[in-house]
Design a protein around this motif. Structure first.
Motif, short mmCIF file in Angstrom:
data_model
loop_
_atom_site.label_atom_id
_atom_site.label_comp_id
_atom_site.label_asym_id
_atom_site.label_seq_id
_atom_site.Cartn_x
_atom_site.Cartn_y
_atom_site.Cartn_z
N MET A 1 6.71 58.01 111.10
CA MET A 1 5.50 58.72 111.54
C MET A 1 4.95 58.06 112.80
N GLY A 2 4.75 58.85 113.83
CA GLY A 2 4.21 58.31 115.07
C GLY A 2 2.70 58.21 115.04
N VAL A 3 2.16 57.59 116.07
CA VAL A 3 0.70 57.40 116.15
C VAL A 3 0.00 58.75 116.21
N LYS A 4 0.52 59.67 117.02
CA LYS A 4 -0.11 60.98 117.17
C LYS A 4 -0.15 61.75 115.86
N SER A 5 0.96 61.74 115.14
CA SER A 5 1.03 62.47 113.88
C SER A 5 0.15 61.80 112.81
N PHE A 6 0.08 60.46 112.84
CA PHE A 6 -0.80 59.75 111.90
C PHE A 6 -2.26 60.10 112.15
N LEU A 7 -2.67 60.07 113.41
CA LEU A 7 -4.06 60.39 113.76
C LEU A 7 -4.41 61.83 113.39
N TYR A 75 -3.07 76.82 109.17
CA TYR A 75 -1.93 76.15 108.54
C TYR A 75 -1.01 75.46 109.54
N GLU A 76 -0.29 76.22 110.38
CA GLU A 76 0.72 75.60 111.24
C GLU A 76 0.11 74.59 112.21
N VAL A 77 -1.09 74.89 112.72
CA VAL A 77 -1.71 74.03 113.71
C VAL A 77 -2.59 72.98 113.06
N HIS A 78 -3.38 73.41 112.09
CA HIS A 78 -4.38 72.52 111.51
C HIS A 78 -3.77 71.47 110.58
N ASN A 79 -2.75 71.85 109.82
CA ASN A 79 -2.16 70.91 108.86
C ASN A 79 -1.09 70.05 109.54
N ALA A 80 -1.33 68.74 109.59
CA ALA A 80 -0.45 67.82 110.32
C ALA A 80 0.96 67.77 109.72
N ILE A 81 1.07 67.92 108.40
CA ILE A 81 2.36 67.81 107.75
C ILE A 81 3.28 68.94 108.21
N ALA A 82 2.72 70.15 108.30
CA ALA A 82 3.50 71.29 108.78
C ALA A 82 3.71 71.20 110.29
N ASN A 83 2.67 70.79 110.99
CA ASN A 83 2.71 70.76 112.46
C ASN A 83 3.76 69.77 112.98
N PHE A 84 3.84 68.58 112.34
CA PHE A 84 4.76 67.53 112.80
C PHE A 84 6.01 67.41 111.91
N ASN A 85 6.12 68.31 110.94
CA ASN A 85 7.27 68.29 110.03
C ASN A 85 7.44 66.91 109.38
N LEU A 86 6.36 66.38 108.84
CA LEU A 86 6.37 65.05 108.23
C LEU A 86 7.04 65.07 106.86
N LYS A 87 7.74 64.00 106.53
CA LYS A 87 8.36 63.88 105.22
C LYS A 87 7.28 63.59 104.18
N GLU A 88 7.39 64.24 103.03
CA GLU A 88 6.38 64.06 101.98
C GLU A 88 6.31 62.61 101.51
N GLY A 89 7.46 61.95 101.42
CA GLY A 89 7.49 60.56 100.99
C GLY A 89 6.73 59.65 101.95
N THR A 90 6.87 59.92 103.24
CA THR A 90 6.16 59.13 104.26
C THR A 90 4.66 59.33 104.15
N VAL A 91 4.25 60.56 103.90
CA VAL A 91 2.82 60.87 103.76
C VAL A 91 2.24 60.17 102.53
N VAL A 92 2.95 60.23 101.42
CA VAL A 92 2.48 59.58 100.18
C VAL A 92 2.38 58.07 100.37
N PHE A 93 3.38 57.48 101.02
CA PHE A 93 3.36 56.03 101.27
C PHE A 93 2.18 55.65 102.17
N THR A 94 1.91 56.46 103.18
CA THR A 94 0.77 56.21 104.08
C THR A 94 -0.53 56.24 103.31
N ILE A 95 -0.68 57.23 102.44
CA ILE A 95 -1.88 57.34 101.61
C ILE A 95 -2.03 56.10 100.73
#
Length: 315
Positions: A1-7, A75-95
């Motif tokens: 996950m990059g800085v932009k997608s994290f922010l 959805y496509e713009v507002h939600n970062a997970i969809a917008n940046f195609n983030l992996k669910e595992g990466t998102v959960v680990f970040t949380i």
């Protein structure tokens, strides 16, 4: 996950909703009590910002998982997970990391203060998580405005004051084998609530504006928020009147010498606030006009905080 997608995932621009109440409580502590604990201030700041980012990431993750309507601005713009195609595992680990940092700093703060702060922290963390998580998240109920306004607008300023006054009788708790005795300075708690009202109102209206803009999408996604229950017309009236309550509260607080006379300057913000309200009344969209609720919160509360500062010198 990059800085932009994290922010984007943690929606860093929305952190003003927790930082401003934190600063408000800190400035009022200096004005009214002449107290300041640097260590506790830093521990709370880190815990607060980490947990705020965690709850926002949780909210985006739950919205991503539960979304029925997967097209349109929300959805496509507002939600970062969809917008940046983030992996669910990466998102959960970040949380997980963000929550871990928030809890660690919170425990250090508790060690430096007392059990009252531990209790307030547990309740606040619990509400923050349940706001987006669980079988029926608070954000999907007609209670979001109340919970967000109370906990972010009041509890954050209260705790940011309490960390400097934890041993000065604001709230005391004694525990023995047969009794739990809690004592608090009722007048001071009421005063803290009153000085927090502009933040309470501003944050509640951010949530209210968000839900007004999302009425159609929320119905499709089975999010039964306050505007869906009371209707758009009544929701808009509530949005407007809440701001006026904040201004009336500031005037009364000056009269009763809760706030310094310099806070009368906040009344000048009524001009841009009224203009922003009128714009929002004409159109309610996430893309074009929701931002005016955030701007109103920042305008009122930043001028409010700045207007208290001269009171330190006059005092």
């Amino acid at each position: 996950m990059g800085v932009k997608s994290f922010l984007k995932l943690v929606e860093i621009q929305t952190k003003v909703a927790s930082i401003i109440p934190f600063i408000l409580g800190t400035v009022y502590t200096l004005y009214r009590y002449d107290d300041f604990n640097v260590k506790n201030f830093l521990f709370m700041y880190i815990s607060l910002i980490a947990f705020d980012m965690a709850t926002t990431a949780i909210n985006n993750y739950i919205d991503y998982k539960k979304a029925i309507k997967k097209h349109g601005f929300g959805y496509e713009v507002h939600n970062a997970i969809a917008n940046f195609n983030l992996k669910e595992g990466t998102v959960v680990f970040t949380i997980f990391i963000l929550v871990l940092v928030a809890v660690a700093m919170g425990l250090i703060l508790f060690i430096n203060t007392n059990y009252i702060l531990l209790i307030l922290g547990i309740i606040s963390f619990g509400v923050g998580i349940l706001y987006s998580f669980g079988p029926v998240p608070i954000s999907r109920m007609p209670l979001g405005e109340i919970f967000s306004g109370f906990f972010m607008g009041f509890i954050i300023p209260f705790v940011s004051i309490y960390i400097h006054r934890y041993n000065k009788g604001l709230i005391d708790m004694n525990i023995n084998l047969s009794q739990l005795i809690v004592k608090f300075d009722f007048l001071e708690v009421i005063i803290i609530f009153l000085i927090s009202l502009p933040a309470i109102v501003g944050i509640s209206n951010i949530m209210l504006a968000n839900n007004i803009c999302d009425i159609e999408d929320d119905i499709e996604n089975k999010r039964y928020t306050l505007p869906i229950y009371i209707g758009k017309e009544k929701s808009l009236k509530l949005f407007k009147y809440l701001y006026y309550i904040a201004y009336i509260n500031i005037i009364l607080s000056i009269i009763f010498k809760i706030l310094p006379i310099t806070t009368i300057l906040v009344l000048f913000t009524l001009i841009p606030i009224k203009k922003n309200i009128d714009v929002f009344f004409k159109e309610q969209t996430k893309k074009n006009t929701f931002i005016f609720a955030v701007k109103n919160f920042v305008i009122i509360n930043s001028i409010y905080i700045l207007s208290i500062l001269p009171g330190l010198l006059l005092k």
